[in-house]
Structure formats: C-alpha cells, structure tokens
Design an enzyme around this catalytic site. Structure first.
Site, PDB file in Angstrom:
ATOM      1  N   CYS A   1      54.119 -12.037  42.824  1.00 54.05           N
ATOM      2  CA  CYS A   1      54.663 -11.635  41.523  1.00 54.05           C
ATOM      3  C   CYS A   1      53.980 -10.402  40.944  1.00 54.05           C
ATOM      4  CB  CYS A   1      54.622 -12.790  40.533  1.00 54.05           C
ATOM      5  SG  CYS A   1      52.960 -13.403  40.156  1.00 54.05           S
TER       6      CYS A   1
ATOM      7  N   ASP B   1      62.851 -10.995  35.298  1.00 49.90           N
ATOM      8  CA  ASP B   1      61.906 -11.411  36.331  1.00 49.90           C
ATOM      9  C   ASP B   1      62.461 -11.022  37.694  1.00 49.90           C
ATOM     10  OD1 ASP B   1      60.293 -12.722  38.202  1.00 49.90           O
ATOM     11  OD2 ASP B   1      59.821 -14.327  36.798  1.00 49.90           O
TER      12      ASP B   1
ATOM     13  N   CYS C   1      51.607 -12.940  62.400  1.00 48.78           N
ATOM     14  CA  CYS C   1      50.518 -12.287  63.116  1.00 48.78           C
ATOM     15  C   CYS C   1      50.986 -10.968  63.707  1.00 48.78           C
ATOM     16  CB  CYS C   1      49.984 -13.189  64.227  1.00 48.78           C
ATOM     17  SG  CYS C   1      48.624 -12.434  65.160  1.00 48.78           S
TER      18      CYS C   1
ATOM     19  N   CYS D   1      50.608 -11.529  67.921  1.00 47.71           N
ATOM     20  CA  CYS D   1      51.441 -12.473  68.686  1.00 47.71           C
ATOM     21  C   CYS D   1      52.675 -12.936  67.930  1.00 47.71           C
ATOM     22  CB  CYS D   1      50.613 -13.677  69.115  1.00 47.71           C
ATOM     23  SG  CYS D   1      50.067 -14.731  67.744  1.00 47.71           S
TER      24      CYS D   1
ATOM     25  N   CYS E   1      45.844 -16.544  68.312  1.00 49.96           N
ATOM     26  CA  CYS E   1      45.136 -15.471  69.020  1.00 49.96           C
ATOM     27  C   CYS E   1      43.872 -15.011  68.296  1.00 49.96           C
ATOM     28  CB  CYS E   1      46.072 -14.287  69.258  1.00 49.96           C
ATOM     29  SG  CYS E   1      46.543 -13.415  67.746  1.00 49.96           S
TER      30      CYS E   1
ATOM     31  N   HIS F   1      51.241 -15.428  35.889  1.00 46.76           N
ATOM     32  CA  HIS F   1      52.528 -14.862  36.292  1.00 46.76           C
ATOM     33  C   HIS F   1      52.706 -13.545  35.542  1.00 46.76           C
ATOM     34  CE1 HIS F   1      56.325 -14.722  38.227  1.00 46.76           C
ATOM     35  NE2 HIS F   1      57.048 -14.886  37.150  1.00 46.76           N
TER      36      HIS F   1
ATOM     37  N   CYS G   1      45.222 -15.896  62.301  1.00 45.92           N
ATOM     38  CA  CYS G   1      46.092 -16.483  63.324  1.00 45.92           C
ATOM     39  C   CYS G   1      45.277 -17.402  64.225  1.00 45.92           C
ATOM     40  CB  CYS G   1      46.756 -15.384  64.147  1.00 45.92           C
ATOM     41  SG  CYS G   1      47.842 -16.032  65.451  1.00 45.92           S
TER      42      CYS G   1
END
Length: 631
Positions: free
Chosen positions: A287, A331, A229, A232, A264, A314, A261
C-alpha cells in the site's frame, strides 16, 4: 557535573561531527539566552513546532534529552524552563556541552578546561526546583517522546508530498499514463451519466479520476506478497531484513526485505522504495508504494490530490472534486472511490489518527473515515489534541506564507466544508461493508481485514456453452444450490459460491414459520449482492439476457434490483416472472445486482428479504438465461 553524570550529553556526542556541532550550537544558544536574560519570558520556552527545533534537535539522539537535563519541562505546545528550575543544573549541562564542543573544534581527544558560561544576573525570584520523583520525570519524557515521534512523521510526510509537484517528475509520470485514452473514456462516461441524469453536477475530471484509478489497479501497478525466486522461480518466504545498499538509500529504501528461497537458497532482495520516480519503473509494492505512486499520477494529469496516512498502518489518496466541492477518498490498492468507511466498517480497523498531506496543507481527516467517533476519541492517546492542533496549524502557517490571498481563502473555504462533513452523522454505504481485496488472503486474515464470506465468482461460458451459445443458471434457496443447466446440470453448493460480490448478507431459515430467505446480517444498515457473467474472453457477445428473480420488503425496507454492463443499466422486475432485456445486445459482460436497505427498529435487517420461499417448495428462486452470438 562529571562526564559520566550526563547520559544525554554522552548520547549527543555519539552523533557525527557536523550533526553534533549544529545541535550543540543551538542547545548553547537556548541555555545562554536564559543565563544572559533570565527575566525574558521568550527565552524560557521553545515551541515544539519551531523550524530550528524540529529540524536541528528533534532528529538528533540525545539533543532533546539535554534540554530535559537542563531543567526544561513539557508544556502544552512548548518546552518550558520554569522559574523554579535549578539554574545551576542548566549551567552544568550547558558547560558540559561547551566542553565537548571545544574538544571537537580543537581536534582534542583529551579533556580540556570547560568553557565558562555567562554570569547569571541577580534575580531573587529564581530558586532551586524541588527534587521531583524519578518516575514523574520519566513519564513526562515518555509522553513527549511520542509527540516527537508523531511530529517527525507529520514533518516527513509534509516534506515528501512536495516531490509530487516537480515538473520533470510529473512529465515522467505522464509518459507512463495513457492520458488520451483515459480522457476519452472519461468523456464517454460523462455523456452516459448526463443521459441518465441531465441535472448531474459531476464533470469530466470526476470520471478521469475513476479511469485513472481503474487503470492503475488493473494495468499498471502490481501487488507484492512475496517475490518469486529470481533463480528457480519457486515461491519465497520472508526472512530478516537486509542492510540497504547505497543505491537503495538513493531511492529512499531504508528497509530491504529478504524473500528467501528454500529450494535454491537464493536471497531475493525487495527494497521498499519511497521515491515515486523509482516506483514508476518498478511498478510494484504494497500500500505504501501504491499510494505514493498513484498520488503522483493524479498530480501529473492535473488532479488536485493529497497523500493520506493512517496510523493503523495503511495509506491512500484523496482527490478534490471541484464539481462536488469536496475531497474524495481514493484507494488504488482496492480500486475504491468515495468509500471512506471501508476501513472501519468493512475491514474492522480500530482507527485513531488519519492525516492528509498536500503541497499546501496538512489536515486531520480522521473523522471522515469513522462513524464511531466516540470510540476513536478513546483511542487517541498518543499525543495531546491541543498539541496536534497547534502543530498542524504551525505547519500550515509556514507552508502557506507564500500563497496568494485568493488561494488561502480557497483553502479556508474547503476546510470549513470538511469540518461540517466531519461532524455530520454517517451511515455505511453498501460498497463500504466488504473486507479488503488487496494482498494475499493469509495476509488479509492476519491483519484482520478480510471478509471471509465475500466471493468473486465470474461465470464464463464453458466449451459446451460456447458451442451451444447459451448460458443457463438457476438457484434454489430451499436446497441452497445453483444448477448450471447449460453445462450438463453442474451443481454448485451454497449461495456464496456463485456470487461475484456479497456484502453483509446471510441465509436465514425460520423453522417455526418454515420459511427461508437471504437477508442482511443483524444490525447491518445495508447489504449488496451481485452475479457476474462475462463472455468476451471466449470470443462471444451477448445477444439477449432473461432474468427471473424475487424479493420482498416489509415496513420501510427497500430493495433495488439492477442489471448493468459497461454501457447500459436497467431496473429489474422481481416478481418471479421471467423477463427479457434486449438492451444488452453486444455486451461483453453483464452484472445482476441487488441492494438492500431501510426497515424499522432493531429488526430492520429482516425487512428486506431475497428469494423468500417456503421450506416445503422446490421452486427456483433465481434464473439467468443468456443467449450468445459472435462479435
């Protein structure tokens, strides 16, 4: 035909004015050509790979559907208006499009007289098409729809890779890459390789590729499961997507994730950028972002690279090795090179279509990444094979028109080499047998791409060991536990919990013979296991290392033990005696590794055994002693 009778024309009219005007003009051209010259066969077919068709009609909702309503049908690689088709139906759809076009040209919101279509020349061979079943038409449309979607994917990727060739973008990438450092390390690795094998054909570019891959993974790019976040700092969770802003769209982020979040209630925006220039700044993603930015970096340092798209979700990169005259799988998410069977064997992917895109060509490379071709063929049902071949050929013919004859010949020669490689039988290598390492464990498990038995333990000297400058580890196969003698006899249960890597291995207990050992999993052609020790992070270096281990082979089984660091590699004796290896003086890390392969028949996996021992004995199967020194 009443306005409400043509759902396709209605859909076409919902597009923006300029899009509608452009698409409708082309549709009228197709229809008028047939009506004016019904005997001309060339006007009765539209090649799906045709540039005008693919750019002006395919992306426009309702446009292709208008052709179906006119009477066009699906052919092998074309849309065809058959001689038996109803010309009157074509005329009605054509006139309806013309009417809507006139309204927009005149700025009229009320109906105006429909424009008349050209008169059809008499042709006794033309008859009305018999009414076909509705479900047959829908089946045709559905199948073609999948090919249209596939075409758009191919086209989008083929257009996108051209951005990697922009000189100004490559320069921006070079400003981020420590090229001098990577090239220096590549030269050092090449010298080491030649010292071990004077006949090696690898060159500096091969090692530069490896260094770039390592740098990109370890130092430059960052994987995102969920953003912390921004207010926070707590963990966030994915919610529904957010509409992209104009700035997001500028950088190709058509999708923006909401990392919410709970603590908050702050909404953390995560745009999925598709522009590699932006990715050089953000340096994060999954990826798609990794392969996109890494391919640009390869091109920026002078490596010939192409972007690889896998229909099972992928993407990665291939780099051409001039020394080996072949394309190498790379990769960046996994820091994996030349492990093409990683996805099918290691991750358990059910592959179907894998296509590589470079500035000069498109290549269906599916067969490089599979050793189960029959299974793959059964899954390739999204498009017709003849259509795919024709479409790829069309892309390449168009793109390569401006190339020199020498370059065309070079590309053809490479393709021939690839086809031979695709057809050759493949056996998984040890490095291709492990699960995915990129992404959170939960994410990998959810995708079915994790080997839950794989560990990544690195032994680092504790305060006690640092003070004594000694590391001493023992493993007992019978009790299946490690004893860290030098750290107050700390016990680590189970062999998996002390290894740095483990691929396709299991502990086997033979109660009838009262024996126990580590062996390959059943039907696994090979396996690998390794233990890693590192001391530079605590300000020390290796002074000496001693190893005691054991293994047994049967029939044609093969076990290779090696001990290596960044600078040195030696073979290890495996006869239960303790041997010293002074070659590792001043090393910062050392890895002990064993590779298992070979054997005969259905029991081949059992013909390579590590630490074979009687259940009645209590001897240690493995012992590692490292004496340490100050740098």
């Amino acid at each position: 035909m009443a306005a409400h009778d043509s759902s396709a024309v209605t859909e076409l009219c919902r597009n923006g004015r300029q899009v509608f005007m452009d698409a409708s003009q082309l549709l009228l051209t197709y229809a008028d050509n047939i009506l004016r010259s019904p005997s001309e066969e060339k006007y009765r077919s539209i090649r799906i790979g045709n540039t005008a068709f693919s750019t002006r009609l395919l992306p426009v909702p309702g446009a292709v559907e208008c052709l179906f309503e006119m009477g066009f049908e699906e052919g092998e690689t074309h849309l065809v208006f058959p001689k038996k088709a109803s010309v009157e139906k074509l005329r009605k759809v054509r006139d309806r499009i013309a009417s809507e076009r006139n309204k927009q040209l005149n700025g009229s919101s009320t109906p105006v007289p429909e424009a008349k279509s050209p008169q059809l020349a008499p042709n006794p061979s033309l008859t009305s098409r018999p009414q076909q079943a509705t479900d047959d038409k829908q089946a045709t449309s559905t199948f073609l729809a999948s090919e249209i979607t596939f075409f758009k994917t191919l086209q989008s990727n083929f257009q996108h890779v051209q951005v990697y060739e922009l000189p100004e973008l490559q320069q921006k990438a070079r400003e981020q890459i420590p090229i001098s450092e990577l090239k220096e390390r590549a030269k050092e690795k090449l010298l080491q390789a030649k010292s071990l094998d004077s006949d090696t054909t690898v060159n500096e570019d091969d090692f530069l590729m490896l260094e770039l891959l390592r740098w990109f993974k370890e130092d430059f790019f960052h994987w995102v499961n969920s953003l912390p976040c921004g207010l926070c700092g707590n963990e966030t969770e994915a919610k529904e997507s957010i509409a992209p802003s104009a700035e997001d769209l500028r950088w190709g982020a058509n999708r923006v994730e909401n990392h919410y979040c709970k603590n908050c209630q702050h909404i953390n925006r995560f745009p999925r950028y598709n522009d590699p220039e932006k990715l050089l700044q953000t340096r994060r993603g999954r990826c798609g972002e990794w392969a996109n930015c890494f391919t640009l970096c390869c091109r920026a340092v002078g490596l010939e690279a192409r972007y690889v798209w896998d229909s099972t979700d992928h993407v990665w990169t291939e780099v051409f090795s001039s020394s080996q005259n072949r394309w190498l799988h790379c990769d960046p998410c996994e820091n994996a090179c030349d492990k093409p069977l990683l996805y099918e064997v290691g991750w358990g992917k059910k592959l179907s279509y894998i296509v590589a895109f470079s500035n000069d060509e498109v290549v269906d490379v599916t067969w490089r990444y599979s050793c189960k071709h029959e299974d793959v063929i059964l899954r390739r049902k999204e498009v017709r094979e003849s259509w795919l071949r024709e479409t790829i050929t069309g892309f390449n013919k168009t793109r390569q028109q401006s190339l020199t004859e020498l370059r065309k010949k070079e590309l053809l020669g490479r393709l021939i080499v690839e086809i031979v490689e695709f057809m050759s039988p493949k056996t998984p290598k040890p490095g291709e047998l492990g699960g995915r390492v990129s992404g959170s464990l939960a994410w990998r498990v959810a995708r079915g791409e994790s080997d839950l038995n794989s560990k990544s333990v690195i032994f680092v000297p504790s305060e006690t060991e640092k003070a004594a400058k000694r590391f001493h580890l023992q493993y007992n196969i019978v009790e299946n536990c490690y004893t860290r003698v030098s750290n107050q006899n700390e016990v680590i249960t189970s062999w998996e919990n002390g290894v740095w890597l483990a691929e396709s291995l299991c502990r086997k207990v033979e109660n009838d013979w009262k024996m126990v050992y580590l062996a390959r999993r059943e039907e696994s052609p090979s396996a690998r296991i390794g233990w890693k020790f590192e001391c530079s992070s605590v300000g020390l270096r290796v002074e000496n290392i001693s190893i005691r281990t054991s293994s047994e082979t049967f029939h044609s089984g093969i076990i290779k033990w090696k001990l290596y660091s960044l600078e040195t590699q030696v073979e290890v004796n495996a006869d239960k005696n303790l041997y010293s290896y002074p070659e590792f003086l001043n090393a910062s890390e050392v890895i002990l590794e064993a590779e298992l392969s070979g054997g005969e028949g259905s029991e081949a996996w059992q013909h390579t055994q590590l630490f074979r021992e009687s259940l009645t004995k209590k001897e240690n199967s493995l012992e590692i002693i490292v004496t340490l020194k100050d740098p």
